[in-house]
Design a protein around this motif. Structure first.
Motif, PDB file in Angstrom:
ATOM      1  N   ASN A   8       1.145  -1.172  -0.054  1.00  0.00           N
ATOM      2  CA  ASN A   8       0.172  -0.234  -0.181  1.00  0.00           C
ATOM      3  C   ASN A   8       0.543   1.726  -0.046  1.00  0.00           C
ATOM      4  OD1 ASN A   8      -2.514  -1.439  -0.098  1.00  0.00           O
ATOM      5  ND2 ASN A   8      -2.956  -1.750   2.586  1.00  0.00           N
ATOM      6  N   GLU A   9       1.814   1.715   0.682  1.00  0.00           N
ATOM      7  CA  GLU A   9       2.736   2.173   0.309  1.00  0.00           C
ATOM      8  C   GLU A   9       3.319   2.823  -0.527  1.00  0.00           C
ATOM      9  OE1 GLU A   9       5.122   5.615   2.419  1.00  0.00           O
ATOM     10  OE2 GLU A   9       3.736   4.488   2.968  1.00  0.00           O
ATOM     11  N   VAL A  10       3.887   1.555  -1.336  1.00  0.00           N
ATOM     12  CA  VAL A  10       4.497   1.319  -2.679  1.00  0.00           C
ATOM     13  C   VAL A  10       3.710   2.255  -3.646  1.00  0.00           C
ATOM     14  CG1 VAL A  10       5.234   0.366  -4.535  1.00  0.00           C
ATOM     15  CG2 VAL A  10       6.022  -0.339  -2.313  1.00  0.00           C
ATOM     16  N   PHE A  11       1.844   2.350  -3.707  1.00  0.00           N
ATOM     17  CA  PHE A  11       1.247   3.009  -4.355  1.00  0.00           C
ATOM     18  C   PHE A  11       1.015   4.661  -3.526  1.00  0.00           C
ATOM     19  CE2 PHE A  11       0.673  -1.476  -5.613  1.00  0.00           C
ATOM     20  CZ  PHE A  11       0.555  -1.706  -7.277  1.00  0.00           C
ATOM     21  N   GLU A  12       0.669   4.714  -2.739  1.00  0.00           N
ATOM     22  CA  GLU A  12       0.477   5.989  -1.890  1.00  0.00           C
ATOM     23  C   GLU A  12       1.656   7.022  -2.000  1.00  0.00           C
ATOM     24  OE1 GLU A  12      -0.882   5.035   2.154  1.00  0.00           O
ATOM     25  OE2 GLU A  12      -2.785   3.764   1.239  1.00  0.00           O
ATOM     26  N   SER A  13       2.544   6.106  -2.288  1.00  0.00           N
ATOM     27  CA  SER A  13       4.025   7.184  -1.522  1.00  0.00           C
ATOM     28  C   SER A  13       5.296   7.231  -3.021  1.00  0.00           C
ATOM     29  CB  SER A  13       4.804   7.170  -0.177  1.00  0.00           C
ATOM     30  OG  SER A  13       6.195   7.938  -0.625  1.00  0.00           O
ATOM     31  N   SER A  14       5.098   8.401  -4.281  1.00  0.00           N
ATOM     32  CA  SER A  14       6.035   7.942  -5.161  1.00  0.00           C
ATOM     33  C   SER A  14       7.390   7.762  -4.444  1.00  0.00           C
ATOM     34  CB  SER A  14       5.802   9.536  -6.029  1.00  0.00           C
ATOM     35  OG  SER A  14       6.054  10.838  -4.726  1.00  0.00           O
ATOM     36  N   GLN A  15       7.715   8.517  -3.419  1.00  0.00           N
ATOM     37  CA  GLN A  15       9.392   8.335  -3.009  1.00  0.00           C
ATOM     38  C   GLN A  15       9.373   7.098  -2.494  1.00  0.00           C
ATOM     39  OE1 GLN A  15      11.983  10.329  -2.372  1.00  0.00           O
ATOM     40  NE2 GLN A  15      10.479  11.563  -3.889  1.00  0.00           N
ATOM     41  N   TYR A  17       8.027   4.505  -3.845  1.00  0.00           N
ATOM     42  CA  TYR A  17       7.909   3.749  -5.259  1.00  0.00           C
ATOM     43  C   TYR A  17       9.399   3.618  -6.167  1.00  0.00           C
ATOM     44  CZ  TYR A  17       7.524   3.839 -10.057  1.00  0.00           C
ATOM     45  OH  TYR A  17       7.504   3.194 -11.823  1.00  0.00           O
ATOM     46  N   LEU A  18       9.902   4.718  -5.520  1.00  0.00           N
ATOM     47  CA  LEU A  18      11.340   5.429  -6.373  1.00  0.00           C
ATOM     48  C   LEU A  18      12.434   4.764  -5.432  1.00  0.00           C
ATOM     49  CD1 LEU A  18      10.799   8.915  -6.942  1.00  0.00           C
ATOM     50  CD2 LEU A  18      11.223   7.376  -8.714  1.00  0.00           C
ATOM     51  N   GLN A  19      11.781   4.281  -3.894  1.00  0.00           N
ATOM     52  CA  GLN A  19      12.589   3.781  -3.844  1.00  0.00           C
ATOM     53  C   GLN A  19      12.969   2.117  -3.768  1.00  0.00           C
ATOM     54  OE1 GLN A  19      12.630   4.481   1.089  1.00  0.00           O
ATOM     55  NE2 GLN A  19      12.699   6.728   1.117  1.00  0.00           N
ATOM     56  N   LEU A  20      11.977   2.037  -3.679  1.00  0.00           N
ATOM     57  CA  LEU A  20      11.318   0.256  -4.222  1.00  0.00           C
ATOM     58  C   LEU A  20      12.150  -0.144  -5.494  1.00  0.00           C
ATOM     59  CD1 LEU A  20      10.227  -2.277  -3.104  1.00  0.00           C
ATOM     60  CD2 LEU A  20       8.435  -1.675  -5.159  1.00  0.00           C
ATOM     61  N   MET A  21      11.776   0.635  -6.891  1.00  0.00           N
ATOM     62  CA  MET A  21      12.559   0.881  -8.071  1.00  0.00           C
ATOM     63  C   MET A  21      13.917   0.718  -7.999  1.00  0.00           C
ATOM     64  SD  MET A  21      10.644   0.795 -10.400  1.00  0.00           S
ATOM     65  CE  MET A  21      11.308   1.542 -12.102  1.00  0.00           C
ATOM     66  N   SER A 236       4.761  -1.111 -13.661  1.00  0.00           N
ATOM     67  CA  SER A 236       6.034  -1.086 -12.908  1.00  0.00           C
ATOM     68  C   SER A 236       6.031  -1.285 -11.757  1.00  0.00           C
ATOM     69  CB  SER A 236       7.150  -0.037 -13.239  1.00  0.00           C
ATOM     70  OG  SER A 236       6.427   1.066 -13.170  1.00  0.00           O
ATOM     71  N   ARG A 237       5.360  -1.103 -10.624  1.00  0.00           N
ATOM     72  CA  ARG A 237       5.487  -1.374  -9.727  1.00  0.00           C
ATOM     73  C   ARG A 237       5.131  -2.748  -9.188  1.00  0.00           C
ATOM     74  NH1 ARG A 237       3.285   3.974  -8.893  1.00  0.00           N
ATOM     75  NH2 ARG A 237       3.758   5.263  -6.851  1.00  0.00           N
ATOM     76  N   VAL A 238       4.249  -2.909  -9.804  1.00  0.00           N
ATOM     77  CA  VAL A 238       4.340  -5.306  -9.786  1.00  0.00           C
ATOM     78  C   VAL A 238       5.062  -5.720  -9.780  1.00  0.00           C
ATOM     79  CG1 VAL A 238       2.571  -7.010 -10.418  1.00  0.00           C
ATOM     80  CG2 VAL A 238       1.518  -4.367  -9.941  1.00  0.00           C
ATOM     81  N   ILE A 241       7.420  -4.856  -6.813  1.00  0.00           N
ATOM     82  CA  ILE A 241       6.835  -5.609  -5.419  1.00  0.00           C
ATOM     83  C   ILE A 241       7.703  -6.912  -5.313  1.00  0.00           C
ATOM     84  CG2 ILE A 241       5.196  -6.325  -4.468  1.00  0.00           C
ATOM     85  CD1 ILE A 241       4.371  -3.737  -4.980  1.00  0.00           C
ATOM     86  N   THR A 242       7.176  -7.419  -7.040  1.00  0.00           N
ATOM     87  CA  THR A 242       7.411  -9.315  -7.524  1.00  0.00           C
ATOM     88  C   THR A 242       9.217  -9.325  -7.522  1.00  0.00           C
ATOM     89  OG1 THR A 242       5.649  -9.220  -8.400  1.00  0.00           O
ATOM     90  CG2 THR A 242       7.115 -11.371  -8.556  1.00  0.00           C
TER      91      THR A 242
END
Length: 372
Positions: A8-15, A17-21, A236-238, A241-242
């Motif tokens: 949920n955090e990845v989808f709610e926060s652009s930061q 998301y960028l850290q995950l990428m 790209s989020r999905v 995450i995977t």
């Protein structure tokens, strides 16, 4: 493995998301290197006994076509395999609708393709039981289950003929018999974020070796014809995450010709391969070149070619360091003598079909405003 809160955090926060990428990119390079494969599914038949998946063009006509007439000619299948070998495209899997062919026919085609490419194939032909799986040998590397979505709220409506349990049982039986296993997921069907958590749990519980993510392609005549494909930032989020949840899994990301700008993002998110491109419509023009540019700017090394006509025509061999058939194959799977004899019997028709495919690709390239 990411938790529901982290997803949920990845989808709610652009930061977030960028850290995950960034983490997904780091993991991919460390575990898989910088190679990216071009993947192409080869269809065996246009028939499906189910024809009930809401997103699929077969749901409009797949069960009404004649089962025998829907089978593709073996020499045309083998011509595609030969062109994939030349251009360095992996055969993603052999694909058909449910009940399209007998297992003997599928085994023979798989063996003929192995004879042609020297590489075992994956199957995506519906649910196979334990006995059916044991019929296949080393010509098959793995089997794929068409899960499509794990959103419990919509799954029974989207894929009413594909309950999860038989697919899961097939994957478990395949593992026990030494085959690799994979699943397909379609993004953009209206799934919620719970579906992503369910997916991670499914991969974990069933020791899945590879997952293929497709963007929804709205087909005319289906209930999705007026939908739009999912945003690249969602796709790209999905993928990311995977990748972070399963560092060693192979991820193939499928998008369409109208979504080429999303390729680079999916590679940075952790995809090892890209698929769903119409080879004969994109080769040698600005679309094929765009795929190569997206890969290069993601700092990845693309195996195979989308633009070298001499390679596709067989006038020269693809460089060894760009050829997945030579880079990653350590042993040629054994096939029956009959498979080789059948390929040679079909050889004149295979060669003719190869030439027809190349001529078609050249014509489409010439019609393109930006041919190269």
């Amino acid at each position: 493995m990411l938790t529901e809160n982290e997803i949920n955090e990845v989808f709610e926060s652009s930061q977030s998301y960028l850290q995950l990428m960034k983490e997904a990119d780091r993991i991919t390079r460390a575990r898989h290197g910088d190679y990216i494969t071009l993947e192409r599914a080869i269809f065996l038949s246009w028939y499906c006994s189910l024809a009930s998946c809401a997103f699929c063009y077969m749901s409009a006509h797949g069960s009404r076509v004649d089962r025998e007439k829907a089978k593709r000619a073996p020499w045309r299948i083998l011509a595609e395999a030969e062109l994939c070998r030349r251009a360095g495209w992996n055969i993603e899997f052999l694909s058909s609708g449910y009940g399209a062919m007998e297992r003997e026919e599928i085994k023979e085609i798989a063996e003929m393709i192995v004879y042609t490419t020297h590489k075992a194939v994956w199957l995506n032909i519906g649910v196979l039981n334990e006995d059916e799986l044991s019929f296949f040998g080393e010509e098959v590397e793995g089997v794929t289950g068409s899960i499509e979505t794990l959103d419990s709220g919509i799954r029974s409506k989207i894929v009413p003929g594909k309950p999860v349990k038989p697919i899961r049982d097939m994957l478990i039986n395949a593992k026990s018999q030494g085959f690799k296993t994979g699943i397909t997921i379609i993004l953009g069907l209206g799934e919620n974020l719970e579906a992503i958590s369910n997916l991670l749990n499914f991969i974990d519980e069933n020791d899945v070796d590879r997952v293929i993510f497709y963007s929804l392609n709205p087909h005319e005549g289906t209930e999705f014809e007026n939908r739009v494909s999912p945003a690249s930032l969602y796709h790209s989020r999905v993928v990311a995450i995977t990748r972070v949840s399963f560092p060693d899994i192979k991820i193939i990301s499928g998008t369409w010709a109208d979504q080429l700008p999303g390729i680079g993002m999916n590679l940075l998110a952790g995809a090892n391969g890209i698929t769903k491109f119409p080879l004969f419509s994109m080769f040698g023009n600005h679309l094929g070149k765009r795929v190569e540019q997206e890969t290069k700017l993601a700092n990845r090394k693309l195996l195979g070619t989308f633009s070298d006509w001499k390679v596709l025509k067989g006038e020269k061999e693809l460089e060894e360091d760009r050829n997945p058939y030579t880079l990653f194959n350590s042993r040629i799977p054994a096939v029956s003598r009959r498979a080789g004899e059948r390929v040679e019997y079909f050889r004149p028709r295979i060669d003719k079909a190869v030439e027809e495919y190349i001529v078609r690709a050249e014509e489409k390239s010439r019609r393109s405003k930006y041919s190269i």
